[in-house]
Write an enzyme that holds these catalytic residues in place. Structure first.
Site, short mmCIF file in Angstrom:
data_model
loop_
_atom_site.label_atom_id
_atom_site.label_comp_id
_atom_site.label_asym_id
_atom_site.label_seq_id
_atom_site.Cartn_x
_atom_site.Cartn_y
_atom_site.Cartn_z
NE ARG A 170 1.71 7.02 -5.83
CZ ARG A 170 2.51 5.77 -5.66
NH1 ARG A 170 3.56 5.73 -6.47
NH2 ARG A 170 2.53 5.17 -4.77
CG ASP A 199 -0.67 4.82 -6.49
OD1 ASP A 199 -1.05 4.92 -5.26
OD2 ASP A 199 0.29 3.95 -6.72
CG HIS A 251 -1.49 1.76 -3.82
ND1 HIS A 251 -0.67 3.07 -3.41
CD2 HIS A 251 -0.62 0.79 -3.15
CE1 HIS A 251 0.31 2.68 -2.72
NE2 HIS A 251 0.53 1.40 -2.38
CG ASP A 314 1.74 -2.04 -4.05
OD1 ASP A 314 0.89 -2.08 -4.74
OD2 ASP A 314 2.27 -1.08 -3.73
CD GLU A 315 3.26 0.46 -0.01
OE1 GLU A 315 4.23 0.54 0.37
OE2 GLU A 315 2.72 1.18 -0.88
CD1 TRP A 381 6.32 -4.62 -2.96
CD2 TRP A 381 7.52 -3.61 -1.40
NE1 TRP A 381 5.67 -4.68 -1.86
CE2 TRP A 381 6.24 -4.02 -0.86
CE3 TRP A 381 8.36 -2.80 -0.39
CZ2 TRP A 381 5.76 -3.72 0.32
CZ3 TRP A 381 7.92 -2.64 0.92
CH2 TRP A 381 6.57 -3.04 1.31
#
Length: 794
Positions: A170, A199, A251, A314-315, A381
């Site tokens: 990031r 990411d 991501h 993830d996500e 998480w």
């Protein structure tokens, strides 16, 4: 601010008032076993000290040890013989092993300090490295000389996996800053650097096979092969593993910019600048996707020798999968019931690639699927519920929920965060003679859906107890139920949002008030329920299943973090996380922890070279347009950055939730928690319990007078820099609170009272001052509320 607090450390050495099992030495993490001789003494050190090592070659570790002793003492150490005959510090290693640390590396050591000198005995080099950190923490510059206390320590860690995630994707982190954090990790006995290299907003891993990743998706900020190898070498020398993470299949916006043909939708794609869960996702049905994955894994394996490789997972936003007819047909053909099954299909193929390159898979909660082998490691998480289920199903797991250091939180919250899921111990069993009341609640957030659930308060023979049920999560016991009046109640529960303290006003069948998430207030509404709701039982693994829990990792996600404030976010808080992962479960006294943490803050600045104080000084100098930053230092005593994800969500509301939002506010320069407010709380508690405690009253008056005297200087600085202008109302409110504090302190000290109208008026002032302003909270409001409550008619 930069002074090494020898006085603090000396007080720690001289006091024995702390509760067992942690004691009064300035050590963190607290060792497994500490013994002090009946006749306490100390070993005097001089600049002639020498170090010997036998059994293994520790590389430059001895040189580093001597350099740090020189920093801690201010000495120039005299050169020592290659093999000193009578060494001050003798290190004996029983077994020579390869320098590369592993999950099962033996970190046990014993450390003995007596009149004869220092003896370190370790099974392997890794124990010796840990012992050196303990030794350095014990060095004290006293009133007459530099000494080590006589002590015998027998130590080894509770968990083998004690990590720190650094997010370089990031916001890019220069190598020198990463190395400094590795030094801090070694000092805290953390042993895994989890390096988040890719990411949506950036690809930081230099790939030979796919060069467009850094050419098109890094803004020129990435690590070369040699830089990554250098970080691995640096960490290895300090007994720290490096586990790289390449996030797949979600991501993946950076991959999409460079190689759109690998994605599940055609694009076009641009560099992603905004934060959040985004749509680009790899296409699991394409052979080219696995060619890409194998090439990246091959390159990673050549640079990072650790046995584990993190694939993220993830996500995953499955919108592109659902909207792609070919992918949907593939799912039907392969009998993949849903997107989770499709991701498991992808992960099975990826796991085979990892196995080919002798690597084991680590991934976030979402990769957990019965189709994957038990050799994978799940990083959670989503919390203890998810982690407990992982362990019960025979998979290995580590915890990160509750250890997110990018969130401003009280250190005590992280410290209480137990790795092993805990049961309710019958707190929700309602007996015939119990009186129970249940309430529903809804707490809107600044971003995302409201937090909803119920809580139940039970009055039994032994007093009040209670539990809370957040929607979709397991039941939790609540603590410290405090009926402030017949209609207002408060209690405390640790949640994924931080220390959560509802302050609830009950009126007939309605409730109002707020949830205090750390220091940030979130309004809440709700209604009374007719019966106690059913809840979800915690997923508690049995004794044998608990062996599947390997430890945990602190996480520093970088949406709100840039390199110039990196150390402020991490240190000294990370020492508390490290203690939770290293020390025994019953090392949990928070007052004792804070005392030792204060010593670690000073020690790590001097001995380790961490820059939490220097970075704050630089930021304050920039904001003040001057080296005279004392007004900002005094203001910072009363103020904290807003806790939880409040700051991120405010940026989202303002349309500034992106990579180029400046992290240059006063809030960015602040430590997550004000040690002054914490001390203020202690003074208030003592004064409220004993109105004749003149020491606490004097300390409070001095503090409030100092705040009042700072107002004009702080206002002048706020007028000198546009980045401080938004702090003007905060400065004025701190001044007003100081006036209130002086009045309340005097009232409590002489056991005076206020009428209901005056109390309501002052409470209104406090409520107004408690609101979030320019992403900060005046945390001093809360001890003042305690003083105010003490002035009610008794």
């Amino acid at each position: 601010m930069l002074r090494y607090s020898l006085l603090t450390a000396g007080l720690l050495l001289g006091s024995s008032a702390f509760a067992a099992p942690a004691g009064d030495l300035p050590l963190m993490p607290w060792p497994a076993k500490v013994e002090r001789p009946a006749t306490q003494g100390s070993l005097v050190l001089t600049e002639t000290l020498s170090v010997s090592v036998s059994g293994d070659d520790l590389g430059d570790a001895v040189t580093r040890l001597r350099q740090r002793i020189a920093r801690q003492t201010g000495w120039t150490l005299q050169p020592q013989a290659e093999k000193p005959q009578h060494p001050t510090i003798s290190i004996t290693i029983a077994k020579k092993v390869a320098p590369l640390p592993k999950l099962d590396s033996d970190e046990h050591y014993t450390l003995t300090i007596d009149a004869n000198g220092v003896q370190i005995a370790a099974n392997t080099r890794f124990g010796a490295l840990r012992a050196m950190e303990t030794l350095l923490q014990l060095i004290q510059n006293g009133t007459e000389n530099t000494t080590l206390p006589w002590v015998t320590i027998d130590d080894s860690p509770r968990f083998p996996w004690r990590g720190l995630l650094l997010d370089s994707a990031r916001h890019f982190i220069p190598v020198e800053d990463i190395k400094r954090q590795i030094d801090g990790m070694a000092a805290a006995k953390l042993n895994v650097l989890h390096w988040h290299l890719t990411d949506d907003q950036g690809w930081r891993f230099s790939s030979r096979r796919y060069p467009k990743l850094t050419q098109l998706a890094s803004d020129g900020l990435f690590y070369s092969e040699e830089q990554m190898r250098d970080v691995v070498r640096y960490a290895t020398a300090r007994g720290i593993r490096v586990v790289p993470e390449i996030d797949m299949p979600g991501h993946a916006s950076a991959i999409a910019v460079a190689y759109p043909e690998l994605m599940s939708a055609p694009g076009p794609y641009e560099m992603e600048r905004h934060w959040g869960v985004l749509k680009p996702v790899l296409d699991p049905t394409k052979a080219a996707t696995y060619t890409f994955a194998e090439a990246i894994v091959s390159e990673l394996a050549a640079i990072f020798p650790d046995a584990y490789l993190h694939i993220g997972g993830d996500e995953v936003d499955d919108t592109q999968w659902k909207n792609n007819p070919a992918i949907q047909q593939f799912m039907r053909d392969n009998k993949l019931a849903d997107s989770h099954a499709l991701q498991a299909y992808f992960n099975r193929k990826l796991e085979a690639i990892l196995e080919k390159h002798q690597r084991q898979m680590v991934g976030w909660d979402e990769i957990f699927h019965p189709d994957l082998p038990k050799s994978i490691l799940i990083q959670s998480w989503q919390g203890q519920d998810a982690l407990g289920e992982v362990a019960k199903q025979g998979y290995k797991g580590i915890l990160s929920t509750g250890f997110y250091l990018d969130q401003p939180q009280y250190t005590a919250y992280h410290y209480r965060n137990e790795i092993v899921p805990q049961g309710l111990n019958g707190v929700d069993v309602i007996a015939d003679n119990d009186s129970a009341q249940s309430w529903s609640f809804s707490m809107p957030r600044l971003k995302g859906s409201p937090v909803e659930g119920t809580f139940t308060l039970v009055k039994g023979e032994s007093g009040w107890r209670g539990f809370i049920d957040f929607k979709g999560k397991s039941r939790r016991a609540v603590q410290h139920i405090d009926w402030r009046s017949d209609r207002q109640v408060s209690f405390v529960v640790d949640t994924w949002m931080g220390e959560t303290r509802p302050v609830i006003t009950l009126t007939d069948d309605k409730l109002g008030g707020y949830f205090l998430l750390g220091n940030a207030r979130y309004p809440v509404t709700g209604t009374r329920l007719n019966e106690v709701p059913k809840g979800i039982a915690p997923a508690v693994p049995d004794a044998s299943q608990q062996a599947n829990l390997l430890g945990g990792e602190a996480a520093l996600w970088a949406e709100n973090v840039v390199a110039p404030v990196l150390d402020i976010k991490l240190w000294p808080r990370a020492f508390a996380v490290a203690e939770r992962l290293w020390s025994a479960q019953d090392v949990n006294d928070t007052d004792n922890m804070y005392s030792r943490l204060q010593a670690m803050d000073s020690w790590s600045t001097v001995s380790v070279g961490l820059q939490q104080h220097n970075q704050q000084s630089v930021q304050f100098t920039r904001l003040a347009n001057s080296a005279d930053t004392l007004p900002l230092q005094i203001l910072a005593q009363a103020v904290e950055p807003a806790h939880y994800y409040t700051r991120q969500h405010l940026k989202f509301q303002a349309g500034n939730y992106h990579q180029f939002e400046p992290l240059n506010r006063f809030a960015d320069a602040l430590a997550p928690e004000s040690s002054t407010v914490r001390q203020m709380n202690q003074w208030v508690d003592r004064l409220v319990s004993d109105a004749e405690d003149n020491t606490s009253a004097v300390a409070l008056r001095h503090l409030f007078s100092r705040w009042q005297g700072n107002t004009s200087d702080a206002l002048a600085l706020s007028d000198s820099n546009y980045q401080l202008k938004a702090m003007r109302p905060v400065i004025l409110q701190v001044d007003k609170l100081a006036t209130i504090g002086l009045r309340l302190t005097d009232l409590v000290a002489r056991q005076g009272t206020l009428d209901d109208g005056e109390i309501a008026s002052i409470q209104g002032e406090l409520d107004n001052a408690a609101q979030i302003q320019d992403e900060v909270v005046i945390a001093a409001v809360y001890p003042l509320e305690k003083l105010l409550r003490a002035t009610r008619n008794r």
